[in-house]
Design a protein around this motif. Structure first.
Motif, PDB file in Angstrom:
ATOM      1  N   ARG A  78      46.229  30.673  21.002  1.00  0.00           N
ATOM      2  CA  ARG A  78      46.315  29.863  22.219  1.00  0.00           C
ATOM      3  C   ARG A  78      46.723  30.728  23.406  1.00  0.00           C
ATOM      4  O   ARG A  78      46.135  30.624  24.501  1.00  0.00           O
ATOM      5  CB  ARG A  78      47.331  28.738  22.016  1.00  0.00           C
ATOM      6  N   THR A  79      47.730  31.572  23.190  1.00  0.00           N
ATOM      7  CA  THR A  79      48.172  32.462  24.267  1.00  0.00           C
ATOM      8  C   THR A  79      47.071  33.455  24.640  1.00  0.00           C
ATOM      9  O   THR A  79      46.819  33.708  25.825  1.00  0.00           O
ATOM     10  CB  THR A  79      49.434  33.230  23.836  1.00  0.00           C
ATOM     11  N   GLN A  80      46.401  33.999  23.635  1.00  0.00           N
ATOM     12  CA  GLN A  80      45.315  34.932  23.901  1.00  0.00           C
ATOM     13  C   GLN A  80      44.178  34.262  24.665  1.00  0.00           C
ATOM     14  O   GLN A  80      43.582  34.868  25.572  1.00  0.00           O
ATOM     15  CB  GLN A  80      44.782  35.511  22.578  1.00  0.00           C
ATOM     16  N   SER A  81      43.863  33.023  24.301  1.00  0.00           N
ATOM     17  CA  SER A  81      42.795  32.292  25.000  1.00  0.00           C
ATOM     18  C   SER A  81      43.180  32.035  26.453  1.00  0.00           C
ATOM     19  O   SER A  81      42.346  32.149  27.366  1.00  0.00           O
ATOM     20  CB  SER A  81      42.510  30.967  24.291  1.00  0.00           C
ATOM     21  N   TYR A  82      44.441  31.693  26.664  1.00  0.00           N
ATOM     22  CA  TYR A  82      44.922  31.446  28.030  1.00  0.00           C
ATOM     23  C   TYR A  82      44.820  32.721  28.865  1.00  0.00           C
ATOM     24  O   TYR A  82      44.339  32.698  30.006  1.00  0.00           O
ATOM     25  CB  TYR A  82      46.373  30.959  27.991  1.00  0.00           C
ATOM     26  N   LEU A  83      45.239  33.852  28.292  1.00  0.00           N
ATOM     27  CA  LEU A  83      45.187  35.116  29.013  1.00  0.00           C
ATOM     28  C   LEU A  83      43.739  35.525  29.309  1.00  0.00           C
ATOM     29  O   LEU A  83      43.432  36.026  30.394  1.00  0.00           O
ATOM     30  CB  LEU A  83      45.886  36.215  28.205  1.00  0.00           C
ATOM     31  N   SER A  84      42.852  35.281  28.338  1.00  0.00           N
ATOM     32  CA  SER A  84      41.438  35.607  28.554  1.00  0.00           C
ATOM     33  C   SER A  84      40.846  34.755  29.666  1.00  0.00           C
ATOM     34  O   SER A  84      40.066  35.239  30.496  1.00  0.00           O
ATOM     35  CB  SER A  84      40.645  35.419  27.259  1.00  0.00           C
ATOM     36  N   GLY A  85      41.198  33.474  29.681  1.00  0.00           N
ATOM     37  CA  GLY A  85      40.712  32.594  30.743  1.00  0.00           C
ATOM     38  C   GLY A  85      41.210  33.025  32.107  1.00  0.00           C
ATOM     39  O   GLY A  85      40.451  33.025  33.091  1.00  0.00           O
ATOM     40  N   LEU A  86      42.492  33.409  32.162  1.00  0.00           N
ATOM     41  CA  LEU A  86      43.065  33.897  33.413  1.00  0.00           C
ATOM     42  C   LEU A  86      42.363  35.180  33.852  1.00  0.00           C
ATOM     43  O   LEU A  86      42.005  35.337  35.030  1.00  0.00           O
ATOM     44  CB  LEU A  86      44.560  34.155  33.229  1.00  0.00           C
ATOM     45  N   GLY A  87      42.143  36.085  32.901  1.00  0.00           N
ATOM     46  CA  GLY A  87      41.463  37.333  33.220  1.00  0.00           C
ATOM     47  C   GLY A  87      40.046  37.101  33.703  1.00  0.00           C
ATOM     48  O   GLY A  87      39.591  37.756  34.653  1.00  0.00           O
ATOM     49  N   PHE A  88      39.341  36.147  33.076  1.00  0.00           N
ATOM     50  CA  PHE A  88      37.973  35.848  33.480  1.00  0.00           C
ATOM     51  C   PHE A  88      37.936  35.331  34.916  1.00  0.00           C
ATOM     52  O   PHE A  88      37.082  35.730  35.719  1.00  0.00           O
ATOM     53  CB  PHE A  88      37.367  34.804  32.538  1.00  0.00           C
ATOM     54  N   THR A  89      38.881  34.457  35.262  1.00  0.00           N
ATOM     55  CA  THR A  89      38.951  33.912  36.619  1.00  0.00           C
ATOM     56  C   THR A  89      39.197  35.020  37.644  1.00  0.00           C
ATOM     57  O   THR A  89      38.527  35.098  38.678  1.00  0.00           O
ATOM     58  CB  THR A  89      40.067  32.854  36.711  1.00  0.00           C
ATOM     59  N   ILE A  90      40.169  35.890  37.343  1.00  0.00           N
ATOM     60  CA  ILE A  90      40.486  36.996  38.252  1.00  0.00           C
ATOM     61  C   ILE A  90      39.274  37.905  38.420  1.00  0.00           C
ATOM     62  O   ILE A  90      38.931  38.329  39.537  1.00  0.00           O
ATOM     63  CB  ILE A  90      41.688  37.800  37.731  1.00  0.00           C
ATOM     64  N   LEU A  91      38.597  38.195  37.299  1.00  0.00           N
ATOM     65  CA  LEU A  91      37.453  39.102  37.347  1.00  0.00           C
ATOM     66  C   LEU A  91      36.306  38.510  38.160  1.00  0.00           C
ATOM     67  O   LEU A  91      35.659  39.217  38.939  1.00  0.00           O
ATOM     68  CB  LEU A  91      36.985  39.417  35.927  1.00  0.00           C
ATOM     69  N   VAL A  92      36.046  37.213  38.003  1.00  0.00           N
ATOM     70  CA  VAL A  92      34.973  36.568  38.762  1.00  0.00           C
ATOM     71  C   VAL A  92      35.270  36.622  40.260  1.00  0.00           C
ATOM     72  O   VAL A  92      34.392  36.944  41.079  1.00  0.00           O
ATOM     73  CB  VAL A  92      34.783  35.107  38.314  1.00  0.00           C
ATOM     74  N   VAL A  93      36.517  36.311  40.634  1.00  0.00           N
ATOM     75  CA  VAL A  93      36.911  36.367  42.045  1.00  0.00           C
ATOM     76  C   VAL A  93      36.729  37.786  42.586  1.00  0.00           C
ATOM     77  O   VAL A  93      36.220  37.991  43.697  1.00  0.00           O
ATOM     78  CB  VAL A  93      38.374  35.906  42.223  1.00  0.00           C
ATOM     79  N   LEU A  94      37.138  38.779  41.783  1.00  0.00           N
ATOM     80  CA  LEU A  94      37.028  40.177  42.209  1.00  0.00           C
ATOM     81  C   LEU A  94      35.565  40.581  42.377  1.00  0.00           C
ATOM     82  O   LEU A  94      35.190  41.203  43.379  1.00  0.00           O
ATOM     83  CB  LEU A  94      37.712  41.079  41.188  1.00  0.00           C
ATOM     84  N   ILE A  95      34.724  40.214  41.409  1.00  0.00           N
ATOM     85  CA  ILE A  95      33.301  40.574  41.473  1.00  0.00           C
ATOM     86  C   ILE A  95      32.632  39.923  42.681  1.00  0.00           C
ATOM     87  O   ILE A  95      31.875  40.571  43.416  1.00  0.00           O
ATOM     88  CB  ILE A  95      32.582  40.164  40.170  1.00  0.00           C
ATOM     89  N   VAL A  96      32.896  38.644  42.902  1.00  0.00           N
ATOM     90  CA  VAL A  96      32.312  37.937  44.051  1.00  0.00           C
ATOM     91  C   VAL A  96      32.770  38.594  45.353  1.00  0.00           C
ATOM     92  O   VAL A  96      31.969  38.796  46.285  1.00  0.00           O
ATOM     93  CB  VAL A  96      32.699  36.447  44.027  1.00  0.00           C
ATOM     94  N   SER A  97      34.047  38.946  45.429  1.00  0.00           N
ATOM     95  CA  SER A  97      34.577  39.576  46.645  1.00  0.00           C
ATOM     96  C   SER A  97      33.921  40.926  46.905  1.00  0.00           C
ATOM     97  O   SER A  97      33.548  41.247  48.039  1.00  0.00           O
ATOM     98  CB  SER A  97      36.097  39.755  46.522  1.00  0.00           C
ATOM     99  N   VAL A  98      33.765  41.713  45.842  1.00  0.00           N
ATOM    100  CA  VAL A  98      33.158  43.043  45.990  1.00  0.00           C
ATOM    101  C   VAL A  98      31.703  42.929  46.417  1.00  0.00           C
ATOM    102  O   VAL A  98      31.240  43.661  47.300  1.00  0.00           O
ATOM    103  CB  VAL A  98      33.296  43.836  44.669  1.00  0.00           C
TER     104      VAL A  98
END
Length: 362
Positions: free
Chosen positions: A331-351
């Motif tokens: 559960r913790t790993q899934s939460y961290l992966s979801g958070l990481g995915f969100t951050i990465l998408v925002v970063l990619i869109v911004s770049v």
């Protein structure tokens, strides 16, 4: 022709830099007793296996824009059985996993530093404070006026010139003006007129020692650089080693300032554009770009984005190290992966937004 040369240069450069990064993971995984199933350059379905050694497939995949090392037992299981796989990634202590994860970014940074050291030892880059032309840029006013590498400037608009600083001072505050140059070429004097141009961007103002000052402004130029000498070994090492620290600091500032983010961060489009520009400049500039990109790749992968970058996985390994080696719950790993995915998408869109903005001239 330029498009083809740029594409080939870009793909070869990226493939080599990715190989250096992934070799770090591969080497330390083997040193820690982990089984490596595949060492791949490229992504995508289908693969060309060019070597199998000690159970590892060395492959090339159809999309040459990255790569990976697939370590045995690296996929977490619902029941936590990944810790029981012999030679598996999660069967090893967190400290060893941290080392394997860190090795990729480390090798990227080391590869970049070694590239820069080799470049600094082979290419003259320490400007000499004498009014002798080094590189003369093709198509710029100096070249159009017939000036060549090795020419010594004796005077500008009747004012004697004895140092490069005096030459710069005679030019930089006279935008779009024709200046009278008296030149010595191999003992023969001649006169020519050079019309200055203004750089679009603000650049550091050089001091009498030819070192950049804190002042920045748009300056008139003629399109020529001073003669220079090569770095000594201690100089080359010292100069190259500083780059990762400066670039890491620059990245931190870029992520905390919208203005600097727009000016200093770039994605694939910016990299291809930079590659095209450096290809036109010459081999040395391509090598410089490769070194800087390798360091950037290493630093970027250290960002603590869970589930996707080495830095994020290192955070998880470090948390498990603090827990005495116990794995985090799914559960913790899934939460961290979801958070990481969100951050990465925002970063990619911004770049990509920055990249597209640059294409539009902003």
């Amino acid at each position: 022709m330029l498009i083809v040369l740029t594409a080939v240069t870009f793909l070869v450069m990226i493939s080599l830099l990715v190989a250096a990064h992934e070799y770090g993971h591969f080497l330390f995984a083997r040193l820690c007793g982990m089984g490596v199933e595949e060492f791949s350059i490229g992504f995508g379905k289908g693969k060309w296996v060019y070597k199998v050694k000690d159970g590892t497939e060395f492959t090339v995949r159809p999309l040459p824009l990255g790569g990976f090392v697939r370590i045995k037992g690296m996929v977490p299981e619902e029941d936590g059985s990944e810790v029981d796989i012999p030679g598996g990634f999660y069967s090893k202590p967190p400290a060893q996993r941290l080392l394997v994860l860190f090795a990729g970014p480390l090798f990227s940074i080391l590869a970049g530093v070694l590239i820069l050291i080799g470049l600094f030892l082979s290419v003259p880059r320490h400007p000499l404070n004498e009014p002798v032309l080094g590189m003369v840029l093709e198509g710029k006013p100096a070249a159009q006026a017939g000036l060549q590498e090795g020419d010594r400037i004796l005077s500008v608009d009747g004012q004697p010139v004895t140092t490069w600083y005096q030459l710069v001072s005679s030019v930089r505050d006279k935008p779009d003006q024709k200046l009278a140059f008296v030149v010595d070429r191999a003992g023969k004097r001649f006169e020519t007129s050079v019309k200055t141009y203004v750089n679009d961007k603000e650049t550091p103002v050089l001091g009498p020692d030819l070192e950049p000052t804190n002042e920045r402004k748009k300056q008139a130029m003629i399109g020529a650089a001073p003669s220079a000498r090569r770095s000594t070994v201690p100089e080359a090492v010292g100069e190259a080693v500083v780059f990762p620290f400066e670039m890491a600091g620059g990245m931190v500032h870029a992520f905390t300032s919208t203005k600097r983010f727009k000016e200093e961060i770039g994605g694939p489009i910016s990299i291809v554009t930079a590659t095209s520009e450096q290809v036109q400049r010459g081999v040395a500039d391509v090598i410089l770009l490769a070194g800087l990109l390798s360091i950037s790749l290493g630093i970027f992968n250290l960002l603590p984005i869970p589930g996707f970058l080495d830095g994020g996985q290192m955070v998880v390994a470090f948390m498990e190290l603090l827990r005495g080696g116990r794995r985090l719950s799914m559960r913790t790993q899934s939460y961290l992966s979801g958070l990481g995915f969100t951050i990465l998408v925002v970063l990619i869109v911004s770049v990509f937004a920055v990249d597209i903005g640059r294409l539009g001239g902003r």
